[in-house]
Motif scaffolding. Structure first.
Motif, mmCIF file in Angstrom:
data_model
loop_
_atom_site.group_PDB
_atom_site.id
_atom_site.type_symbol
_atom_site.label_atom_id
_atom_site.label_comp_id
_atom_site.label_asym_id
_atom_site.label_seq_id
_atom_site.Cartn_x
_atom_site.Cartn_y
_atom_site.Cartn_z
ATOM 1 N N CYS A 48 29.244 29.050 -12.040
ATOM 2 C CA CYS A 48 30.039 27.934 -11.523
ATOM 3 C C CYS A 48 31.408 27.910 -12.221
ATOM 4 O O CYS A 48 32.446 27.743 -11.573
ATOM 5 C CB CYS A 48 29.285 26.636 -11.753
ATOM 6 S SG CYS A 48 30.178 25.148 -11.315
ATOM 7 N N LEU A 52 35.268 28.238 -10.641
ATOM 8 C CA LEU A 52 36.410 27.366 -10.917
ATOM 9 C C LEU A 52 37.616 28.172 -11.400
ATOM 10 O O LEU A 52 38.757 27.868 -11.020
ATOM 11 C CB LEU A 52 36.019 26.296 -11.943
ATOM 12 C CG LEU A 52 35.031 25.235 -11.459
ATOM 13 C CD1 LEU A 52 34.616 24.315 -12.599
ATOM 14 C CD2 LEU A 52 35.609 24.416 -10.318
ATOM 15 N N CYS A 98 29.259 25.712 -5.456
ATOM 16 C CA CYS A 98 28.586 25.877 -6.752
ATOM 17 C C CYS A 98 27.251 26.577 -6.523
ATOM 18 O O CYS A 98 26.473 26.157 -5.663
ATOM 19 C CB CYS A 98 28.371 24.516 -7.396
ATOM 20 S SG CYS A 98 27.310 24.572 -8.850
ATOM 21 N N TYR A 119 32.958 20.859 -5.070
ATOM 22 C CA TYR A 119 33.783 20.441 -6.207
ATOM 23 C C TYR A 119 34.688 19.251 -5.906
ATOM 24 O O TYR A 119 35.168 19.079 -4.794
ATOM 25 C CB TYR A 119 34.638 21.628 -6.681
ATOM 26 C CG TYR A 119 33.803 22.797 -7.128
ATOM 27 C CD1 TYR A 119 32.973 22.694 -8.240
ATOM 28 C CD2 TYR A 119 33.806 23.998 -6.420
ATOM 29 C CE1 TYR A 119 32.190 23.757 -8.661
ATOM 30 C CE2 TYR A 119 33.023 25.065 -6.831
ATOM 31 C CZ TYR A 119 32.214 24.938 -7.952
ATOM 32 O OH TYR A 119 31.431 25.981 -8.363
ATOM 33 N N LEU A 136 40.001 20.158 -11.339
ATOM 34 C CA LEU A 136 38.790 20.373 -10.542
ATOM 35 C C LEU A 136 37.576 20.096 -11.407
ATOM 36 O O LEU A 136 37.634 20.239 -12.630
ATOM 37 C CB LEU A 136 38.691 21.824 -10.052
ATOM 38 C CG LEU A 136 39.578 22.300 -8.922
ATOM 39 C CD1 LEU A 136 39.457 23.806 -8.774
ATOM 40 C CD2 LEU A 136 39.217 21.635 -7.617
ATOM 41 N N SER A 137 36.471 19.749 -10.759
ATOM 42 C CA SER A 137 35.224 19.576 -11.510
ATOM 43 C C SER A 137 34.040 19.747 -10.577
ATOM 44 O O SER A 137 34.189 19.708 -9.354
ATOM 45 C CB SER A 137 35.161 18.192 -12.158
ATOM 46 O OG SER A 137 34.852 17.202 -11.193
ATOM 47 N N ASP A 138 32.865 19.889 -11.169
ATOM 48 C CA ASP A 138 31.639 19.772 -10.395
ATOM 49 C C ASP A 138 31.617 18.374 -9.774
ATOM 50 O O ASP A 138 32.336 17.468 -10.203
ATOM 51 C CB ASP A 138 30.408 19.967 -11.297
ATOM 52 C CG ASP A 138 29.986 21.429 -11.406
ATOM 53 O OD1 ASP A 138 29.725 22.035 -10.363
ATOM 54 O OD2 ASP A 138 29.928 21.944 -12.540
ATOM 55 N N TRP A 139 30.778 18.199 -8.755
ATOM 56 C CA TRP A 139 30.645 16.928 -8.050
ATOM 57 C C TRP A 139 30.350 15.811 -9.051
ATOM 58 O O TRP A 139 29.400 15.900 -9.832
ATOM 59 C CB TRP A 139 29.518 17.055 -7.032
ATOM 60 C CG TRP A 139 29.323 15.883 -6.132
ATOM 61 C CD1 TRP A 139 30.227 14.907 -5.821
ATOM 62 C CD2 TRP A 139 28.130 15.567 -5.406
ATOM 63 N NE1 TRP A 139 29.672 14.005 -4.944
ATOM 64 C CE2 TRP A 139 28.384 14.378 -4.671
ATOM 65 C CE3 TRP A 139 26.882 16.161 -5.295
ATOM 66 C CZ2 TRP A 139 27.435 13.794 -3.847
ATOM 67 C CZ3 TRP A 139 25.939 15.580 -4.477
ATOM 68 C CH2 TRP A 139 26.212 14.409 -3.758
ATOM 69 N N ASN A 163 25.239 18.698 -8.971
ATOM 70 C CA ASN A 163 25.354 20.156 -8.769
ATOM 71 C C ASN A 163 24.402 20.915 -9.691
ATOM 72 O O ASN A 163 23.789 21.903 -9.285
ATOM 73 C CB ASN A 163 26.781 20.632 -9.029
ATOM 74 C CG ASN A 163 27.709 20.396 -7.852
ATOM 75 O OD1 ASN A 163 27.323 19.795 -6.853
ATOM 76 N ND2 ASN A 163 28.942 20.857 -7.974
#
Length: 200
Positions: A48, A52, A98, A119, A136-139, A163
């Protein structure tokens, strides 16, 4: 004089011994599965993070061409503005999914504005901002600014923000670094009113 039946019973396992062996096998299986799932989770988090960083490169191409990060004022989800990265910034649309999320694959090499990605995107970040700011990030569990210690990712593996189930998630800085966070934020994640945090 020993009978055959008597000799057989002396060499056989008792029921207690058999149950003890089964219990030991069960314990070893559970420990092995736990170790396997922990290493699988670490691999998924690393994959993951790799996604990114690839998106970061695509953002860099877009920035060089347009002088700003992707911006769609009417966007309701992160897919809309990030879809602008395809095809000039990247043709690999799978980097927007992801590997641990279970989200469906995207059409290859095509803009994906109407599809779900994995994301969050901090839309409206300035190009001359702090390199430590998150882009940006994971959910995440919601689209609000977060103070250190606030809930960032799912704490129980349930939606939203899951995620990586309850293991936390990755954050990507404007400087290109991937940072891991537990479900509770390890740092302040604040942003001005000119920035909108968009969920998948």
């Amino acid at each position: 004089m020993r009978t055959a039946a008597h000799t057989f019973s002396e060499g056989a396992f008792s029921l207690i011994e058999l149950l003890l062996v089964l219990a030991i096998i069960l314990i070893l299986t559970v420990l092995g599965a736990s170790r396997f799932s922990t290493s699988a989770r670490k691999r998924e988090l690393a994959a993951c993070g790799g996604n990114l960083q690839k998106i970061y490169l695509a953002l860099g191409f877009y920035l060089n061409d347009n002088g700003a990060y992707p911006l769609l004022p009417e966007a309701q989800t992160s897919a809309g503005p990030l879809s602008l990265l395809v095809p000039k910034g990247t043709t690999d649309t799978q980097i927007f999914i992801c590997p641990a999320s279970g989200d469906k694959p995207l059409p290859e090499s095509e803009p994906f504005g109407k599809y779900r990605i994995s994301y969050n995107y901090y839309m409206g970040r300035p190009t001359n901002g702090d390199p430590q700011d998150i882009i940006l990030s994971d959910w995440q569990v919601d689209t609000l600014p977060k103070k250190k210690g606030s809930l960032l990712f799912s704490p129980d593996g349930k939606k939203p923000g899951n995620n990586h189930e309850a293991a936390g998630g990755n954050l990507l800085t404007c400087g290109g670094a991937v940072v891991f966070s537990a479900p509770k934020a390890d740092q302040d994640l604040l942003f001005p009113s000119t920035v909108r945090l968009l969920s998948p």
